[in-house]
Scaffold this motif. Structure first.
Motif, PDB file in Angstrom:
ATOM      1  N   THR A 146      31.896  -3.871 -66.903  1.00  0.00           N
ATOM      2  CA  THR A 146      30.846  -4.403 -66.038  1.00  0.00           C
ATOM      3  C   THR A 146      31.350  -5.460 -65.067  1.00  0.00           C
ATOM      4  OG1 THR A 146      30.201  -6.174 -67.567  1.00  0.00           O
ATOM      5  CG2 THR A 146      29.172  -4.014 -67.888  1.00  0.00           C
ATOM      6  N   GLY A 147      32.558  -5.997 -65.302  1.00  0.00           N
ATOM      7  CA  GLY A 147      33.106  -7.023 -64.431  1.00  0.00           C
ATOM      8  C   GLY A 147      32.523  -8.403 -64.651  1.00  0.00           C
ATOM      9  N   ILE A 148      31.883  -8.626 -65.790  1.00  0.00           N
ATOM     10  CA  ILE A 148      31.190  -9.893 -66.046  1.00  0.00           C
ATOM     11  C   ILE A 148      31.980 -10.783 -67.005  1.00  0.00           C
ATOM     12  CG2 ILE A 148      29.141 -10.913 -67.133  1.00  0.00           C
ATOM     13  CD1 ILE A 148      27.515  -8.597 -66.014  1.00  0.00           C
ATOM     14  N   LEU A 149      32.091 -12.060 -66.632  1.00  0.00           N
ATOM     15  CA  LEU A 149      32.600 -13.113 -67.505  1.00  0.00           C
ATOM     16  C   LEU A 149      31.410 -13.924 -67.994  1.00  0.00           C
ATOM     17  CD1 LEU A 149      35.482 -14.441 -65.206  1.00  0.00           C
ATOM     18  CD2 LEU A 149      35.696 -12.738 -67.034  1.00  0.00           C
ATOM     19  N   ALA A 150      31.428 -14.317 -69.271  1.00  0.00           N
ATOM     20  CA  ALA A 150      30.292 -15.053 -69.822  1.00  0.00           C
ATOM     21  C   ALA A 150      30.758 -16.186 -70.722  1.00  0.00           C
ATOM     22  CB  ALA A 150      29.371 -14.120 -70.603  1.00  0.00           C
ATOM     23  N   VAL A 151      29.981 -17.281 -70.721  1.00  0.00           N
ATOM     24  CA  VAL A 151      30.176 -18.400 -71.640  1.00  0.00           C
ATOM     25  C   VAL A 151      28.979 -18.429 -72.575  1.00  0.00           C
ATOM     26  CG1 VAL A 151      30.519 -20.875 -71.900  1.00  0.00           C
ATOM     27  CG2 VAL A 151      31.452 -19.697 -69.901  1.00  0.00           C
ATOM     28  N   ILE A 152      29.257 -18.436 -73.873  1.00  0.00           N
ATOM     29  CA  ILE A 152      28.227 -18.358 -74.903  1.00  0.00           C
ATOM     30  C   ILE A 152      28.455 -19.488 -75.900  1.00  0.00           C
ATOM     31  CG2 ILE A 152      27.352 -16.933 -76.822  1.00  0.00           C
ATOM     32  CD1 ILE A 152      28.437 -14.497 -75.097  1.00  0.00           C
ATOM     33  N   SER A 153      27.392 -20.170 -76.297  1.00  0.00           N
ATOM     34  CA  SER A 153      27.502 -21.209 -77.312  1.00  0.00           C
ATOM     35  C   SER A 153      27.036 -20.669 -78.661  1.00  0.00           C
ATOM     36  CB  SER A 153      26.671 -22.437 -76.936  1.00  0.00           C
ATOM     37  OG  SER A 153      25.286 -22.125 -76.949  1.00  0.00           O
ATOM     38  N   TYR A 154      27.487 -21.328 -79.731  1.00  0.00           N
ATOM     39  CA  TYR A 154      26.978 -21.014 -81.066  1.00  0.00           C
ATOM     40  C   TYR A 154      26.734 -22.314 -81.819  1.00  0.00           C
ATOM     41  CZ  TYR A 154      31.896 -21.636 -82.626  1.00  0.00           C
ATOM     42  OH  TYR A 154      33.156 -22.119 -82.882  1.00  0.00           O
ATOM     43  N   ASP A 155      25.751 -22.306 -82.710  1.00  0.00           N
ATOM     44  CA  ASP A 155      25.425 -23.512 -83.451  1.00  0.00           C
ATOM     45  C   ASP A 155      25.938 -23.427 -84.883  1.00  0.00           C
ATOM     46  OD1 ASP A 155      23.619 -21.881 -84.847  1.00  0.00           O
ATOM     47  OD2 ASP A 155      21.858 -22.652 -83.796  1.00  0.00           O
ATOM     48  N   GLU A 156      25.555 -24.399 -85.710  1.00  0.00           N
ATOM     49  CA  GLU A 156      26.039 -24.469 -87.082  1.00  0.00           C
ATOM     50  C   GLU A 156      25.598 -23.276 -87.916  1.00  0.00           C
ATOM     51  OE1 GLU A 156      28.117 -26.591 -88.235  1.00  0.00           O
ATOM     52  OE2 GLU A 156      28.138 -28.126 -86.667  1.00  0.00           O
ATOM     53  N   LEU A 202      23.478 -17.528 -74.563  1.00  0.00           N
ATOM     54  CA  LEU A 202      24.187 -17.339 -73.300  1.00  0.00           C
ATOM     55  C   LEU A 202      23.971 -18.556 -72.416  1.00  0.00           C
ATOM     56  CD1 LEU A 202      25.751 -15.548 -71.261  1.00  0.00           C
ATOM     57  CD2 LEU A 202      23.527 -14.662 -70.519  1.00  0.00           C
ATOM     58  N   LEU A 203      25.074 -19.168 -71.938  1.00  0.00           N
ATOM     59  CA  LEU A 203      24.978 -20.344 -71.080  1.00  0.00           C
ATOM     60  C   LEU A 203      25.103 -19.990 -69.608  1.00  0.00           C
ATOM     61  CD1 LEU A 203      27.073 -22.908 -73.166  1.00  0.00           C
ATOM     62  CD2 LEU A 203      24.588 -22.551 -73.165  1.00  0.00           C
ATOM     63  N   ASP A 204      26.078 -19.165 -69.249  1.00  0.00           N
ATOM     64  CA  ASP A 204      26.225 -18.743 -67.861  1.00  0.00           C
ATOM     65  C   ASP A 204      27.136 -17.529 -67.798  1.00  0.00           C
ATOM     66  OD1 ASP A 204      25.727 -18.825 -65.143  1.00  0.00           O
ATOM     67  OD2 ASP A 204      27.385 -20.197 -64.696  1.00  0.00           O
ATOM     68  N   LYS A 205      27.049 -16.808 -66.695  1.00  0.00           N
ATOM     69  CA  LYS A 205      27.925 -15.664 -66.470  1.00  0.00           C
ATOM     70  C   LYS A 205      28.196 -15.516 -64.982  1.00  0.00           C
ATOM     71  CE  LYS A 205      24.092 -12.326 -66.453  1.00  0.00           C
ATOM     72  NZ  LYS A 205      23.543 -11.106 -67.093  1.00  0.00           N
ATOM     73  N   VAL A 206      29.332 -14.891 -64.666  1.00  0.00           N
ATOM     74  CA  VAL A 206      29.678 -14.592 -63.279  1.00  0.00           C
ATOM     75  C   VAL A 206      30.107 -13.138 -63.186  1.00  0.00           C
ATOM     76  CG1 VAL A 206      30.354 -16.943 -62.695  1.00  0.00           C
ATOM     77  CG2 VAL A 206      32.059 -15.358 -63.570  1.00  0.00           C
ATOM     78  N   GLN A 207      29.908 -12.572 -62.020  1.00  0.00           N
ATOM     79  CA  GLN A 207      30.230 -11.172 -61.773  1.00  0.00           C
ATOM     80  C   GLN A 207      31.432 -11.077 -60.843  1.00  0.00           C
ATOM     81  OE1 GLN A 207      28.173  -7.965 -62.446  1.00  0.00           O
ATOM     82  NE2 GLN A 207      30.260  -7.283 -61.984  1.00  0.00           N
ATOM     83  N   HIS A 208      32.492 -10.384 -61.278  1.00  0.00           N
ATOM     84  CA  HIS A 208      33.594 -10.077 -60.377  1.00  0.00           C
ATOM     85  C   HIS A 208      33.193  -8.890 -59.512  1.00  0.00           C
ATOM     86  CE1 HIS A 208      37.344 -12.129 -62.321  1.00  0.00           C
ATOM     87  NE2 HIS A 208      36.343 -12.955 -62.137  1.00  0.00           N
ATOM     88  N   GLU A 209      33.269  -9.066 -58.211  1.00  0.00           N
ATOM     89  CA  GLU A 209      32.858  -8.018 -57.278  1.00  0.00           C
ATOM     90  C   GLU A 209      33.960  -6.966 -57.131  1.00  0.00           C
ATOM     91  OE1 GLU A 209      29.866  -7.933 -56.164  1.00  0.00           O
ATOM     92  OE2 GLU A 209      29.294  -9.925 -56.903  1.00  0.00           O
ATOM     93  N   PRO A 223      37.890  -7.423 -65.440  1.00  0.00           N
ATOM     94  CA  PRO A 223      38.377  -8.586 -66.171  1.00  0.00           C
ATOM     95  C   PRO A 223      38.639  -8.250 -67.637  1.00  0.00           C
ATOM     96  CG  PRO A 223      36.035  -8.814 -65.707  1.00  0.00           C
ATOM     97  CD  PRO A 223      36.508  -7.612 -64.953  1.00  0.00           C
ATOM     98  N   HIS A 224      39.833  -8.616 -68.108  1.00  0.00           N
ATOM     99  CA  HIS A 224      40.267  -8.218 -69.452  1.00  0.00           C
ATOM    100  C   HIS A 224      40.530  -9.425 -70.343  1.00  0.00           C
ATOM    101  CE1 HIS A 224      41.694  -5.428 -72.404  1.00  0.00           C
ATOM    102  NE2 HIS A 224      41.860  -4.445 -71.544  1.00  0.00           N
ATOM    103  N   TYR A 225      40.396 -10.630 -69.782  1.00  0.00           N
ATOM    104  CA  TYR A 225      40.736 -11.844 -70.520  1.00  0.00           C
ATOM    105  C   TYR A 225      39.937 -12.996 -69.935  1.00  0.00           C
ATOM    106  CZ  TYR A 225      43.677 -15.835 -71.991  1.00  0.00           C
ATOM    107  OH  TYR A 225      44.135 -17.036 -72.494  1.00  0.00           O
TER     108      TYR A 225
END
Length: 336
Positions: A102-112, A118-125, A140-142
């Motif tokens: 999908t070309g998407i990078l995402a930042v995700i939080s987790y609690d105890e 989901l906190l934010d995501k960006v799309q590589h065009e 994106p692979h990494y």
């Protein structure tokens, strides 16, 4: 000590398997394989305490899920393909995912409790793409952290390394480093001082050494090295790349040549080939080592087996056990 191996679940695999690490030195071996997490397509995962955070696919959806003692705790799924990579910061309780399809990078939080947000995501065009058929879109692979606390992605489709800032809520693009056309930028590792990084090119079967100034976002292309012999004329794709904690030895897996290339890192950051050692199976996507970096396990996806090595002082790998049965393995992780 234990080893977790997961991967595709297209055939006989039921998810993530755990092995006991038994013995010492040349007597070391793996025993008692058991399925500890039943999940679809755990091709990459991380662990924090009792929680395993893994890629998951199910009924046409893909995403990431958290498991505790083998039971599903939380998941973030979407229509379509699952991510290809999961990075982690255990102190900040953050996960970083890269979705190849999908070309998407995402930042995700987790609690105890292991709940995911989901906190934010960006799309590589789909622009500035490489010339190879595999580069028809952004891939994106990494996606993980830099030594300076920023984030960095590798995009195979764009032959590019991208750097991002994250303020706890929003991702901001900061800089890019461009690999050669057709390089197939897949994964990278940073030198201990943070002033160099090494990029694995999947499509070119190469490693690019780059001098790096993270404060001023300056890059210098130092040199590029092949992970396969010059005489190799069949398909190969470089995959995982790892650097020893002392920064002296670099390792890259070859899917096709079915080997791990071992390089010694010289004081001027030039690489010297030490060894190309067989993985004794086909299509080794991932390999990893224990905390002491004395033992290495490589998983062969297509032949349903893993290989255990002992790492020597010169960086070379000596095989100890070659036919460890594990289905469709693509991710290896040593745990307590």
């Amino acid at each position: 000590m234990h080893i977790l191996i997961g991967g595709y679940t297209k055939h006989e695999s039921a998810g993530i398997y755990q092995f006991d690490f038994i013995g010492a030195d040349a007597e070391a071996h793996l025993e008692q394989r058991r399925n500890v997490v039943k999940v679809g397509g755990p091709t990459y995962f991380q662990k924090d305490g009792e929680f395993i955070f893994t890629i998951k696919n199910e009924d046409g959806q893909g995403g990431i899920a958290s498991f505790r003692n083998g039971k599903l705790v939380s998941q973030l799924l979407h229509e379509g393909s699952s991510p290809a990579y999961v990075g982690i910061n255990k102190e900040k309780k953050l996960l970083y995912t890269a979705n190849y399809h999908t070309g998407i990078l995402a930042v995700i939080s987790y609690d105890e409790q292991g709940q995911l947000t989901l906190l934010d995501k960006v799309q590589h065009e789909n622009r500035a793409l490489g010339p190879r058929p595999e580069q028809a879109g952004a891939h994106p692979h990494y996606f993980d952290e830099t030594p300076g606390g920023h984030l960095v992605s590798c995009d195979l489709g764009q032959d590019r390394v991208d750097f991002y800032g994250f303020d706890g809520q929003k991702l901001t693009h900061l800089a890019s480093y461009q690999n050669e056309d057709g390089f197939g930028t897949r994964h990278l590792v940073f030198a201990p001082g943070g002033d160099y990084f090494y990029v694995a090119g999947e499509l070119s079967s190469q490693v690019n050494v780059v001098k790096f100034d993270e404060e001023n976002w300056m890059f210098q292309n130092v040199a590029t090295y092949s992970t396969i012999p010059e005489s190799w004329d069949q398909h190969n794709g470089a995959a995982a790349i790892r650097l020893s904690k002392d920064g002296k030895f670099l390792y890259v897996s070859n899917r096709g040549h079915d080997s791990i290339a071992v390089f010694a890192v010289q004081p001027d950051q030039q690489l010297k080939l030490v060894q190309r050692v067989s993985t004794f199976g086909e299509f080794p996507r991932d390999f990893n080592w224990d905390p002491s970096e004395k033992f290495v396990v490589a998983a062969n996806q297509n032949t349903n087996n893993a290989t255990l090595y002992e790492r020597q002082e010169d960086g070379s790998l000596t095989p100890l056990e070659k036919d460890i049965a594990v289905p469709e393995g693509t991710r290896v992780l040593f745990t307590d």
